[in-house]
Motif scaffolding. Structure first.
Motif, mmCIF file in Angstrom:
data_model
loop_
_atom_site.group_PDB
_atom_site.id
_atom_site.type_symbol
_atom_site.label_atom_id
_atom_site.label_comp_id
_atom_site.label_asym_id
_atom_site.label_seq_id
_atom_site.Cartn_x
_atom_site.Cartn_y
_atom_site.Cartn_z
ATOM 1 N N THR A 76 -14.248 -20.372 21.336
ATOM 2 C CA THR A 76 -14.405 -20.187 20.230
ATOM 3 C C THR A 76 -15.233 -20.255 18.438
ATOM 4 O O THR A 76 -16.070 -20.056 18.090
ATOM 5 C CB THR A 76 -12.202 -20.174 19.870
ATOM 6 O OG1 THR A 76 -12.135 -21.903 20.632
ATOM 7 C CG2 THR A 76 -11.713 -19.269 20.966
ATOM 8 N N HIS A 77 -14.442 -21.823 18.748
ATOM 9 C CA HIS A 77 -15.409 -22.560 17.586
ATOM 10 C C HIS A 77 -17.189 -22.927 18.274
ATOM 11 O O HIS A 77 -16.473 -24.202 18.962
ATOM 12 C CB HIS A 77 -14.542 -23.447 16.912
ATOM 13 C CG HIS A 77 -13.317 -23.172 16.484
ATOM 14 N ND1 HIS A 77 -11.872 -22.723 16.565
ATOM 15 C CD2 HIS A 77 -13.315 -22.811 14.866
ATOM 16 C CE1 HIS A 77 -10.905 -22.860 16.155
ATOM 17 N NE2 HIS A 77 -11.666 -21.874 14.648
ATOM 18 N N GLY A 78 -17.410 -22.463 17.735
ATOM 19 C CA GLY A 78 -19.093 -22.914 18.697
ATOM 20 C C GLY A 78 -19.788 -22.779 19.529
ATOM 21 O O GLY A 78 -18.468 -21.514 20.371
ATOM 22 N N ASN A 84 -20.804 -28.788 23.022
ATOM 23 C CA ASN A 84 -19.398 -27.909 22.207
ATOM 24 C C ASN A 84 -17.543 -27.885 23.491
ATOM 25 O O ASN A 84 -16.945 -27.611 23.223
ATOM 26 C CB ASN A 84 -19.670 -26.263 22.400
ATOM 27 C CG ASN A 84 -20.124 -26.235 20.538
ATOM 28 O OD1 ASN A 84 -19.670 -27.470 19.666
ATOM 29 N ND2 ASN A 84 -20.759 -25.048 20.264
ATOM 30 N N ILE A 100 -5.781 -23.750 19.225
ATOM 31 C CA ILE A 100 -6.546 -23.056 17.963
ATOM 32 C C ILE A 100 -6.587 -24.453 17.339
ATOM 33 O O ILE A 100 -5.533 -24.002 16.787
ATOM 34 C CB ILE A 100 -7.215 -22.198 17.560
ATOM 35 C CG1 ILE A 100 -8.050 -21.108 18.451
ATOM 36 C CG2 ILE A 100 -8.080 -22.277 16.138
ATOM 37 C CD1 ILE A 100 -8.810 -19.825 18.052
ATOM 38 N N GLU A 102 -6.006 -24.561 13.224
ATOM 39 C CA GLU A 102 -6.006 -23.091 12.177
ATOM 40 C C GLU A 102 -7.006 -24.888 11.079
ATOM 41 O O GLU A 102 -7.202 -24.696 10.329
ATOM 42 C CB GLU A 102 -5.050 -22.427 11.650
ATOM 43 C CG GLU A 102 -4.683 -21.655 13.161
ATOM 44 C CD GLU A 102 -3.224 -21.322 12.252
ATOM 45 O OE1 GLU A 102 -2.934 -21.425 11.430
ATOM 46 O OE2 GLU A 102 -2.904 -20.151 13.384
ATOM 47 N N HIS A 104 -8.246 -27.457 10.803
ATOM 48 C CA HIS A 104 -9.476 -28.062 11.596
ATOM 49 C C HIS A 104 -10.828 -28.520 10.408
ATOM 50 O O HIS A 104 -10.997 -29.594 10.425
ATOM 51 C CB HIS A 104 -9.747 -27.663 12.912
ATOM 52 C CG HIS A 104 -10.872 -26.704 13.051
ATOM 53 N ND1 HIS A 104 -12.759 -27.222 12.451
ATOM 54 C CD2 HIS A 104 -10.871 -25.181 12.459
ATOM 55 C CE1 HIS A 104 -13.007 -25.746 11.956
ATOM 56 N NE2 HIS A 104 -12.115 -24.611 11.837
ATOM 57 N N GLU A 105 -11.305 -28.134 9.489
ATOM 58 C CA GLU A 105 -12.177 -27.499 8.716
ATOM 59 C C GLU A 105 -11.416 -29.037 7.844
ATOM 60 O O GLU A 105 -12.300 -29.634 7.000
ATOM 61 C CB GLU A 105 -12.756 -26.468 7.713
ATOM 62 C CG GLU A 105 -12.812 -25.599 9.040
ATOM 63 C CD GLU A 105 -13.800 -24.783 7.273
ATOM 64 O OE1 GLU A 105 -12.889 -23.809 6.807
ATOM 65 O OE2 GLU A 105 -14.178 -23.615 8.839
ATOM 66 N N GLN A 121 -19.208 -28.084 17.071
ATOM 67 C CA GLN A 121 -18.874 -27.839 16.239
ATOM 68 C C GLN A 121 -17.744 -27.027 16.655
ATOM 69 O O GLN A 121 -16.953 -26.167 15.810
ATOM 70 C CB GLN A 121 -19.462 -26.935 16.166
ATOM 71 C CG GLN A 121 -21.308 -26.201 16.026
ATOM 72 C CD GLN A 121 -22.158 -24.781 16.365
ATOM 73 O OE1 GLN A 121 -22.225 -24.872 17.409
ATOM 74 N NE2 GLN A 121 -22.494 -24.127 15.783
ATOM 75 N N THR A 122 -16.680 -27.244 17.458
ATOM 76 C CA THR A 122 -15.179 -27.393 17.639
ATOM 77 C C THR A 122 -14.198 -28.099 16.718
ATOM 78 O O THR A 122 -14.527 -28.756 16.199
ATOM 79 C CB THR A 122 -15.217 -28.009 19.328
ATOM 80 O OG1 THR A 122 -15.262 -29.450 18.924
ATOM 81 C CG2 THR A 122 -16.000 -26.891 20.207
ATOM 82 N N ASP A 123 -13.324 -27.174 16.876
ATOM 83 C CA ASP A 123 -11.917 -27.818 16.569
ATOM 84 C C ASP A 123 -11.371 -28.674 17.615
ATOM 85 O O ASP A 123 -10.782 -29.893 16.349
ATOM 86 C CB ASP A 123 -10.982 -26.708 16.010
ATOM 87 C CG ASP A 123 -10.581 -26.070 17.617
ATOM 88 O OD1 ASP A 123 -11.709 -25.899 19.017
ATOM 89 O OD2 ASP A 123 -9.707 -25.751 17.724
#
Length: 609
Positions: A76-78, A84, A100, A102, A104-105, A121-123
């Motif tokens: 999903t992310h990355g 990853n 997921i 939401e 994470h950023e 790059q993952t959450d």
């Protein structure tokens, strides 16, 4: 989607982790990995590709340990890279995660300000760093996890180990399935019981917001407020035989051929009762169902097509209005709620996130009465529903749903007759007739399965095409939709389905000699209309592949190929006509050399948006 397995024991758990991940492969994934504590040393191995490649690397590096976690990841992310892949590690803390996050950023920026660096790059890596941060603040591993999850927005199932605390494994659940397996001096965690059934059948299904601590001597579970609670221990009835391929080439083929038995098992209660008692759906179902004024069905994918079929039944037989919506659309619109309508959710896994969230949304709008149709006992959606009826399809491993779909249809038909009885639309004679039709249904499905050799010949021709159309009318239009979905998801041929009467309103422009057109044309009241639509196709040079009945008046000719299922079986015909479109998709995929059980980009249980 992704799969989790973990174990703590007085024996080497690496074989348990590897076997568990292999049994989770059906859920869809693109990388895998394990992390173990070997004499207080944290070790990890990850690989993109199949579990077997990761397992070979673990064996080559001599992995052995009494505590460990494993994961299969669906990106999903990355992208699909080893960096990853799970597990993720933060200074002695290893973690696997489904779901997921939401926010994470925002959390990533906070952690960078605290000096943490990111390798992926993952959450998920955010969670590992947060847990480590809270450990640094003086919390133990369980408390650090409990504090961390309160900072997360989104869905998660987590399993965590720490080099500093080699005697326990901690887990948390919100929005994604997670269960604990209870053994003698050993404990397990998994996202699916199939991952640990070889080790134990005693399982605890964690509730929303639960965290838990697993030690060799036992398990402690805590609710979302941190209070210790007792969750019941269930004995899983998943059989190891159902998880084995046996004499079949693929699980999809096995599961297609298991449908007569799956339908017999699903219909057994009604047949034994000699009718359609409301108690098929719960002890208080008669009271609830008698008072409803309509039905709202929420589902995704194949289950949505089952709901579309049920709408024809419910309105025609029970005389009640019925609407059917894709769960992911319903949950994000300003829907009108009638508290006297029954909300029916349909999910093979009982954990489909969009369907679960749609159910929550329906309740928030004021819907009072809910019913779940599901194949997995004690899963999240049935637990959140007032009434429930389980299909008895058994474990379904292939990503493309087959026996889950036909058993959902069987349950929806039973619901239709129950509603019809309670609302004065179905009398005793009609009930007896419907029961008799159900008795013959598994046999009719078996006759349809016997068409497999002829369908294989059709599949060879389909395999050379890049596009196909599916047509149906009335009850059989949803079966055309299902046939098109099956073909595209496992053979990667672009396929679309339309009500046959819509052909002249646009899709007919696509028809030429290179466009095969599959028609579901049983001997019902719409047959003559369908024949007219077929003539429109032939007049444009289209090649027709027609699934019809033994007693329909069709003649095979140039450009018109016929496949005859058994005699028309009335209102249950959609179930029988599902079989040939499943077989067509399967053998076309086989001819094209695709990965039938694990089609690209797809997963079995969709627990993310």
């Amino acid at each position: 989607m992704c799969g989790i397995v973990g174990a703590i024991a007085d024996r080497d758990v690496v074989p348990v982790l590897i076997e568990g991940l292999k049994r989770l492969e059906y859920r869809g994934y693109d990388s895998s990995g394990i992390a173990v504590l070997d004499q207080a040393r944290l070790r990890r191995v990850r690989r993109t590709g199949r579990v077997s490649e990761m397992a070979a690397a673990a064996a080559e590096e001599g992995f052995a340990a009494r505590l460990g976690i494993g994961h299969t990841r669906w990106a999903t992310h990355g992208g699909v890279t080893e960096a990853n892949a799970h597990p993720h590690i933060s200074q002695g803390v290893a973690l696997v995660h489904n779901g997921i996050i939401e926010n994470h950023e925002a959390k990533r920026e906070e952690l960078r300000a605290l000096g943490y660096t990111f390798e992926s790059q993952t959450d998920t890596e955010v969670i590992a760093h947060l847990i480590h941060h809270h450990l640094q603040q003086g919390h133990d591993l369980l408390a650090a996890l409990q504090v961390t999850v309160k900072e997360l927005t989104g869905a998660y199932a987590l399993a965590v180990i720490s080099q500093a605390e080699p005697e326990r494994l901690v887990v948390a659940r919100m929005g994604c399935p997670l269960l604990v397996g209870v053994g003698e001096g050993e404990q397990f965690v998994a996202s699916d019981v199939s991952a640990i059934v070889q080790a134990t059948r005693q399982v605890i299904f964690l509730e929303e917001g639960d965290t838990a601590e697993l030690r060799r001597e036992g398990v402690r579970v805590f609710d979302e407020h941190g209070a210790q609670v007792e969750r019941p221990v269930h004995v899983s009835d998943v059989s190891l035989a159902s998880l084995e391929l046996g004499p079949y080439r693929h699980f999809m083929q096995k599961e297609i051929h298991e449908q007569p038995r799956a339908l017999s098992d699903t219909l057994e209660a009604a047949i034994d009762a000699g009718g359609f008692p409301a108690e098929l759906f719960g002890a208080n179902a008669a009271e609830v169902l008698r008072g409803i004024e309509g039905v709202q069905i929420l589902a995704c994918g194949t289950s949505y097509y089952a709901g579309l079929t049920a709408r024809y039944w419910i309105e025609a037989i029970a005389g009640l209005p019925c609407s059917v919506e894709i769960a992911s659309e319903y949950r994000y619109r300003a829907a009108y709620a009638n508290p006297k309508h029954l909300v029916v959710t349909i999910s093979q896994s009982g954990e489909t996130l969009d369907t679960m969230e749609a159910l929550k949304y329906a309740k928030s709008l004021g819907h009072k009465h809910t019913l779940s149709i599901c194949n997995v006992p004690e899963s999240a959606i049935p637990r959140a529903s007032e009434l429930v009826c389980y299909t008895r399809a058994g474990a379904e491993i292939g990503v493309a749903s087959t026996k889950a779909f036909t058993t959902q249809l069987a349950v929806l038909f039973q619901l239709t007759v129950v509603l019809g009885k309670l609302h004065g639309k179905v009398d005793a004679a009609q009930e007896a007739d419907y029961l008799e039709q159900m008795r013959f249904l598994p046999g009719s499905v078996q006759h349809a399965l016997n068409l497999e050799p002829q369908i294989m010949a059709w599949a060879e021709r389909f395999a050379t095409h890049q596009n196909a159309l599916f047509l149906g009318r009335g009850l059989h239009y949803p079966i055309a939709l299902e046939g098109a979905l099956k073909l595209k998801e496992i053979s990667y041929i672009h396929a679309e389905a339309y009500p046959a009467g819509e052909l002249k309103h646009g899709p007919l422009a696509l028809v030429d000699a290179s466009m095969p057109v599959v028609v579901i044309a049983p001997n019902d009241r719409l047959l003559e209309k369908v024949k007219s639509n077929m003539q429109e196709v032939r007049a444009r040079g289209g090649e027709l592949f027609v699934f019809t009945d033994q007693d329909s008046q069709f003649t095979e000719s140039e450009g018109v190929h016929l496949m005859r299922t058994p005699r028309h079986v009335g209102v249950l015909s959609p179930i029988v006509h599902t079989i040939p479109v499943q077989l067509l998709a399967y053998h076309t995929a086989l001819a094209r050399g695709t990965d039938v059980d694990k089609p690209r980009n797809l997963a079995k249980s969709v627990t993310v948006e």
